[in-house]
Design an enzyme around this catalytic site. Structure first.
Site, PDB file in Angstrom:
ATOM      1  N   TRP B 327       0.836  -1.208   0.000  1.00  0.00           N
ATOM      2  CA  TRP B 327       0.000   0.000   0.000  1.00  0.00           C
ATOM      3  C   TRP B 327       0.870   1.258   0.000  1.00  0.00           C
ATOM      4  CZ3 TRP B 327      -0.347   3.946   3.682  1.00  0.00           C
ATOM      5  CH2 TRP B 327      -1.384   4.848   3.486  1.00  0.00           C
ATOM      6  N   HIS B 328       2.027   1.164   0.691  1.00  0.00           N
ATOM      7  CA  HIS B 328       2.876   2.345   0.795  1.00  0.00           C
ATOM      8  C   HIS B 328       3.531   2.733  -0.523  1.00  0.00           C
ATOM      9  CE1 HIS B 328       2.508   1.997   5.172  1.00  0.00           C
ATOM     10  NE2 HIS B 328       2.832   3.260   5.176  1.00  0.00           N
ATOM     11  N   GLY B 329       3.737   1.774  -1.401  1.00  0.00           N
ATOM     12  CA  GLY B 329       4.364   2.144  -2.664  1.00  0.00           C
ATOM     13  C   GLY B 329       4.610   0.959  -3.554  1.00  0.00           C
TER      14      GLY B 329
END
Lengths: 352, 521
Positions: B327-329
């Protein structure tokens, strides 16, 4: 305390602090932007400082500009060029975009007689403002930002007196020589030198051209010299790449109007083969003195019609070495003093 | 428009506040909500108006799907609409955030050359996608009543939380919209909101941005370029990033909470002094709390949680954190970071289970707690190295340098310290300051890092400082160690707020590059 009163008090404190700090900096006027007529030196962030100087201090106190990167900055005390008031606007690490932005600001005032550009592939290898140091925001930043605080800190650390060997009111900012750099290591590092000359950025060339155009538009005489890289460096470069660079840059100048001369020519070999004239790729104090003398020679010739020979003898085996107070401090072997330096010494050291 | 920009502070926020308070006096009941929707759309469109064409249709489509789920006559239809909503939201997120990464990996494995060009990530898409999915999932479970389009739109768009959270749950914010007109503490909300905002602004512009320029960028940049880092450089860079990320994101969250409070709206707490955590489970209850809550409620529990035995529980924990990492990247470094935290959590839960069985009466001593905090912090720091590094390879290179693999060189000033000097001399080298500190700069940078670590470990957080005023929902309002740091409306605090504002302005007016790290996520 009511919330309303609390907010009012907080806002008053903030306003008082901003006003006090701003007023102090206006009074100090470290960048000569508002009222100060005092000589100014670079205390911090050379690019920002010279950009701010270009607004008022430089146009009001100088007739000429020397511009380039660190090669024309370190030890290049333009005060030594007698008869001319030239501000050394060179900036450590500057590229053509940064030089353009500062130069156009200084030229805007319309008071310059001439500019001198130090030509090196370093300024045309890339474009754009590096690290956002040159920014119109800095004008009022000189009154209210961290910049005046940094100046205050630097002044306090130096006992409020600038070291004249490090920075001068004529724009020179010098680097500390490398005491660990022996003569042999110098030659080795130069022979293995950086290949940045191969990165020719057309946008950077264009930005350099904009400076020249702006100068001509204001009837400012353009002078430019190809920086006298030492022979260990130029002998190690790729000739085709070097030629590509020279062709692109030479095309910017108008023959017959602009004055361009080449310090990498063979007549400059007495300087270029003497390690005493360099700290690394940069000039030593003695080397800078030779280049400054040569700039004066060219200015005299074109602005005053005075012709003079090169400032060093063609057969001088140690132009910079052995002259009291002029050497770069390298540990040059005694046995080589008074001899021409072998151009292969660096390669030999490398092989070892 | 970012919170720490003059245009937000001096133009946008005052205008929105003024308009909001005028709208409260208008006879039309929905006027404040509509005003906040309009200004939030302006806030979002300021960055790139074209993405209004994405967010507005997504809001309308999600609202319609929510209504359809709510009104569906059969469970199958309800499920169908829910899945349609999840596909719509995740599909949009995957396209904008992961398409390039997925294609790069397909090309690398299959030797193909697919190219979809550059896709600009719309601001906040990861955050509002989660909010919308949670809303649909809760509607499906019958936890959501009827809600107007205006309230739903403001729930997604409300500008303080729109682009980087806190990830707001509809159940905690929509009811507040209905109470907007009942505000009686306008000045109270304003004074508290301004002070919380200032704490966040200070953390962001004074701490986070300066760390970025002096410590973090040069070290991670050098590692990416393949330059060998010294022991001190590696530690300086990684600790600098550890602090930068915390001050950046928690500062942003404080600003969001403060800005919302100016309108009388309380957002959920997002950070609770995470570096004081004594274990990783605790860390995830203190770091990006609203993300952890979403992952737990809508992912971990959806995967089965702890309902299918220990083995499945551990797998679910690992998968939840892995997806949290993704989700972060879109990058392998984020995947490794997620996997690392999944592993940490498995170990932590395993250790708890073993300890509960073998040493049920063991109470943590003071020294034990300090050691636990240190070990947890170290584990988190290793994780951040992957999180920030350009590649897995450069992350390993930095970690190797942190272990002294490239040798340990200390500034020669330590050599002359009695007893310590000779003692250190037997295990490390001494060198000149320049060589030892290299690109990261001067010893002041290290002193700065140490001071900021002390700040994180010793001082109370914004929620504790404002404990009497409940500045955020479900905040930790435990009494801080230093009572004198608890906020009260006194002339001292007013002077402190004014001074903080002046210092922030000094930094804002300076030429320091500003970036919000979580805008990229």
């Amino acid at each position: 305390m009511t919330s309303r009163k609390f907010l009012l008090l907080a806002a008053s404190v903030a306003a008082a602090l901003v006003a006090a700090f701003g007023s102090f900096n206006l009074w100090q006027d470290d960048f000569g932007l508002f009222w100060s007529q005092q000589p100014k030196t670079v205390w911090v962030r050379e690019k920002t400082t010279k950009y701010l100087f270009a607004h008022r201090y430089i146009p009001e106190n100088f007739e000429g500009l020397l511009m380039g990167p660190s090669y024309s900055d370190s030890f290049m005390e333009t005060r030594q060029i007698e008869g001319y008031r030239i501000y050394n606007m060179s900036m450590d690490g500057a590229n053509a975009t940064e030089i353009r932005d500062v130069a156009l600001t200084a030229l805007d005032a319309g008071k310059m007689r001439f500019i001198i550009v130090c030509l090196t592939p370093y300024i045309t290898k890339d474009h754009g403002i590096k690290g956002a140091e040159i920014n119109p925001k800095e004008y009022w930043g000189s009154v209210f930002s961290l910049l005046p605080l940094d100046v205050l800190k630097a002044k306090w650390a130096a006992g409020s007196k600038a070291d004249p060997e490090r920075a001068s009111a004529w724009g020179m900012t010098s680097f500390i020589q490398r005491p660990h750099m022996t003569w042999e290591r110098f030659m080795k590092s130069e022979a293995n030198g950086s290949n940045y000359y191969a990165d020719l950025d057309p946008v950077a060339v264009e930005h350099l051209g904009e400076v020249l155009k702006a100068a001509r538009a204001k009837n400012v005489q353009v002078f430019a010299y190809f920086y006298p890289y030492n022979r260990w460096f130029t002998d190690s470069v790729d000739a085709a790449m070097w030629k590509r660079y020279r062709t692109a840059v030479e095309a910017l100048f108008e023959p017959g109007r602009d004055v361009v001369w080449d310090m990498t020519g063979p007549e400059y070999d007495p300087v270029r083969t003497d390690p005493g004239c360099y700290t690394d790729a940069h000039l030593s104090a003695a080397g800078a003195r030779m280049v400054l003398a040569d700039i004066k020679r060219v200015l005299d010739q074109h602005l005053n019609g005075i012709t003079a020979p090169l400032p060093f003898a063609a057969d001088d085996p140690a132009v910079c070495y052995g002259k009291p107070g002029q050497g770069s401090g390298y540990d040059r072997p005694q046995s080589t003093l008074g001899q021409k330096v072998s151009m292969h010494a660096g390669k030999a050291a490398d092989a070892n | 428009m970012i919170f720490s920009s003059p245009v937000f502070i001096f133009v946008f926020l005052p205008i929105v506040l003024l308009g909001f308070h005028l709208s409260l006096r208008m006879p039309y009941r929905q006027a404040p909500v509509l005003w906040l929707i309009a200004t939030s759309l302006f806030f979002y469109g300021w960055w790139n108006p074209i993405y209004l064409l994405l967010i507005v249709p997504l809001i309308i489509a999600n609202f319609a799907l929510g209504r359809m789920i709510f009104a569906a006559s059969t469970p199958q239809l309800r499920k169908l609409y829910l899945y349609a909503g999840i596909v719509l939201n995740l599909g949009t997120l995957i396209y904008y955030k992961y398409a390039g990464f997925l294609l790069d990996n397909v090309n690398a494995v299959a030797g193909t050359h697919f190219d979809i060009g550059t896709i600009v990530l719309p601001l906040g898409i990861s955050f509002f996608t989660f909010q919308k999915i949670a809303f649909l999932a809760d509607t499906y479970k019958g936890r959501v009543g009827r809600i107007s389009l205006a309230d739903y739109s403001l729930f997604v768009l409300f500008f303080p939380q729109l682009i980087a959270g806190p990830i707001v749950h509809h159940a905690e914010i929509v009811p507040q919209f209905k109470e907007l007109r009942k505000q009686s503490l306008v000045w109270d909300n304003l004074s508290i909101g301004v002070c919380v905002f200032l704490i966040g602004l200070f953390k962001k512009v004074v701490f986070a941005d300066s760390l970025s320029a002096y410590a973090v960028g040069p070290v991670f940049g050098s590692a990416a370029a393949g330059d060998p880092l010294t022991f001190l450089e590696a530690w300086g860079g990684v600790l600098g990033y550890t602090l930068q990320l915390y001050f950046d994101f928690s500062g942003y969250s404080d600003m969001a909470i403060g800005a919302a409070r100016m309108f009388g709206i309380n957002l959920p707490e997002n950070f609770n002094s995470p570096y004081k955590s004594a274990n990783i489970i605790d860390f995830w209850r203190r770091w990006h709390i609203t993300l952890g809550r979403f992952l737990r409620d809508y992912l971990y529990i959806a995967l089965g949680g702890n309902r299918h035995g220990n083995a499945r529980r551990y797998i679910n924990l690992f998968l939840t954190m892995l997806i949290g990492g993704i989700w972060h990247g879109a990058g392998w470094t984020f995947i490794v970071w997620g996997a690392l935290h999944g592993t940490y959590l498995m170990i932590n839960h395993g250790w708890r289970a073993i300890k509960g069985r073998l040493l049920p009466d063991l109470k943590p001593s003071r020294l034990g707690t300090v050691l636990s905090i240190a070990v947890t912090f170290l584990a988190v720091v290793v994780g951040w190295t992957f999180f920030r590094a350009e590649s897995i390879h450069s992350a390993f290179a930095i970690i190797a340098a942190m272990t002294g693999a490239n040798g340990i060189m200390l500034p020669s000033v330590f050599q002359s310290v009695p007893v310590l000097g000779p003692l250190l001399g037997s295990v490390v080298e001494f060198g000149s300051m320049g060589d030892a500190f290299g690109s990261i700069g001067q010893p002041e940078t290290y002193a700065y890092i140490v001071a900021l670590l002390a700040w994180c470990w010793i001082l109370p957080n914004a929620q504790q400082i404002f404990r009497s005023y409940s500045v955020s929902l479900s905040a930790d309002t435990s009494t801080p160690r230093w009572q004198s740091l608890v906020f009260q409306r006194s002339w001292m605090w007013a002077a402190a707020a004014g001074t903080t504002f002046a210092i922030c302005m000094l930094y804002l007016q300076s030429n320091i590059e500003q970036e919000f790290l979580y805008f990229d996520f």
